[in-house]
Structures are given as structure tokens and as C-alpha cells.
Design a protein around this motif. Structure first.
Motif, short mmCIF file in Angstrom:
data_model
loop_
_atom_site.label_atom_id
_atom_site.label_comp_id
_atom_site.label_asym_id
_atom_site.label_seq_id
_atom_site.Cartn_x
_atom_site.Cartn_y
_atom_site.Cartn_z
N PRO A 1 -6.22 -12.85 1.38
CA PRO A 1 -5.41 -13.78 0.59
C PRO A 1 -5.38 -13.45 -0.89
N ASP A 2 -6.14 -12.46 -1.33
CA ASP A 2 -6.33 -12.20 -2.76
C ASP A 2 -5.06 -11.95 -3.55
N GLU A 3 -4.14 -11.17 -2.98
CA GLU A 3 -2.96 -10.77 -3.74
C GLU A 3 -1.67 -11.46 -3.30
N ALA A 4 -1.77 -12.33 -2.31
CA ALA A 4 -0.57 -13.00 -1.81
C ALA A 4 -0.19 -14.14 -2.74
N PRO A 5 1.11 -14.40 -2.88
CA PRO A 5 1.53 -15.52 -3.72
C PRO A 5 0.91 -16.83 -3.23
N SER A 6 0.64 -17.71 -4.16
CA SER A 6 -0.02 -18.97 -3.79
C SER A 6 0.82 -19.79 -2.81
N SER A 7 2.13 -19.60 -2.82
CA SER A 7 2.98 -20.35 -1.89
C SER A 7 2.95 -19.76 -0.47
N GLN A 8 2.36 -18.58 -0.34
CA GLN A 8 2.32 -17.90 0.95
C GLN A 8 1.24 -18.49 1.85
N ASN A 9 1.63 -18.87 3.07
CA ASN A 9 0.65 -19.45 3.97
C ASN A 9 -0.11 -18.38 4.74
N ILE B 1 -5.02 -20.13 13.81
CA ILE B 1 -5.33 -21.39 13.12
C ILE B 1 -6.13 -21.17 11.84
N GLU B 2 -7.09 -20.26 11.88
CA GLU B 2 -7.96 -20.00 10.72
C GLU B 2 -8.07 -18.50 10.46
N PRO B 3 -6.99 -17.84 10.06
CA PRO B 3 -7.06 -16.39 9.88
C PRO B 3 -8.08 -15.96 8.83
N GLN B 4 -8.24 -16.75 7.80
CA GLN B 4 -9.20 -16.37 6.76
C GLN B 4 -10.62 -16.35 7.31
N ALA B 5 -10.96 -17.28 8.18
CA ALA B 5 -12.28 -17.30 8.80
C ALA B 5 -12.39 -16.19 9.85
N ALA B 6 -11.35 -16.02 10.66
CA ALA B 6 -11.38 -15.03 11.73
C ALA B 6 -11.52 -13.61 11.20
#
Length: 166
Positions: A13-21, A57-62
Motif C-alpha cells: 500500500p506504500d505508493e498507492a493513492p490514498s483513494s485506492q482500495n 478481505i484482508e490483503p494487507q494482512a495476507a
């Protein structure tokens, strides 16, 4: 004529726009399609096997210990790819997916190229991947990018294992 508009590849998620889910919708498409291709069609994310549903559901955790690359067209995620953390001199590419509406524009090649650049920077000697044998287009893409079929390290039927030396 095919729209070949540029896409940006970013680390999520570091470089993705804040609006990006993030990659959730792409991963959902990947897993639902894969289940259908395996003859185990599901109506949606809620019916996916637990480990795949967790990725959606939780890609950041996965993928907490892995690199997630997103291809963005503007602020829209149109492709994704996961690169595992290096182990014993190799890394693995998984979950390569391009939104069907954006296929044919070189997005998958761009994502794999970014993954290979990351692998080179990480000092790994080999990049591995596995792909379902019925995904002939993906296999052809990987071969064009220098991957070769190798002995399987995965016990699941119908997988083709490939690798590329760095």
C-alpha cells in the motif's frame, strides 16, 4: 485500435493513492475465475475457500511479508502481482491478474518486469512461479519473458512450475 495508455506500477500500500482500495477487487476476480476454471465455481467471495477469501478481505494482512505490485490506470487498479519474500536464493511470483477490461495492453508484462527488477535488486538467483496448465496465454507470456518449465515443487494437480535465473 487498442488503447495502450500508460499504466503506473506501484508498491501497495506504500505508493498507492490514498483513494485506492488496493488489490481486493483484482484478487476477487482472480480467485473466483480460478475456482471456475478448476470446476469448482463459486457465486462470489463469500464462497471462496478460507485462505483465498482472507486474501480478498484482508490483503494487507495476507501479504504482510510480501511485495504487492499494482498496475494503475489513473487511480484505478487494473492489475496486480505478488512477489514472495526471498527464501534460499529464490522468490516466487503469484496472483498475477489483469482486469479483463484492460487485457491486451501489456499490463501483465509490465507487472512481471517490475517483479523481475525487484528480484534483481533483492539479490535472488532465481524467480519461480506456478501456473494452471490451462492458462496457455500466461504460460506463453512467461516463456517470452525467459521462464522455463521445471520440475514441480507443488503437489497440486494441473500446475506447471516455471523458473527464471536472474
Amino acid at each position: 485500435m487498442t488503447d495502450r495508455r500508460e499504466v503506473d506500477v506501484v508498491r501497495w500500500p506504500d505508493e498507492a493513492p490514498s483513494s485506492q482500495n488496493g488489490p481486493a477487487e483484482l484478487l476477487a476476480g482472480y480467485h473466483v475465475q480460478t475456482q471456475a476454471e478448476k470446476g469448482e465455481a463459486v457465486a462470489g467471495v463469500d464462497e471462496l475457500p478460507d485462505r483465498y477469501r482472507a486474501e480478498v478481505i484482508e490483503p494487507q494482512a495476507a501479504f504482510a511479508d510480501e511485495l504487492v505490485l499494482l498496475a494503475l490506470s489513473g487511480d484505478t487498479a487494473v492489475g496486480c502481482l505478488v512477489v514472495t519474500a526471498p527464501v534460499d536464493g529464490h522468490t516466487e511470483i503469484k496472483r498475477l491478474w489483469t482486469d479483463p477490461a484492460f487485457r491486451g495492453r501489456g499490463i501483465a508484462s509490465t507487472l512481471v518486469g517490475a517483479a523481475l527488477a525487484h528480484a534483481a535488486e533483492s539479490g535472488v538467483s532465481t524467480v519461480r512461479l506456478s501456473v494452471w496448465k490451462w492458462r496457455a496465454g500466461a504460460i506463453a507470456l512467461y516463456e517470452r519473458l525467459g521462464f522455463t518449465v521445471t520440475e514441480s515443487w507443488d503437489e497440486r494437480d494441473h500446475l506447471v512450475c516455471m523458473e527464471r535465473a536472474m
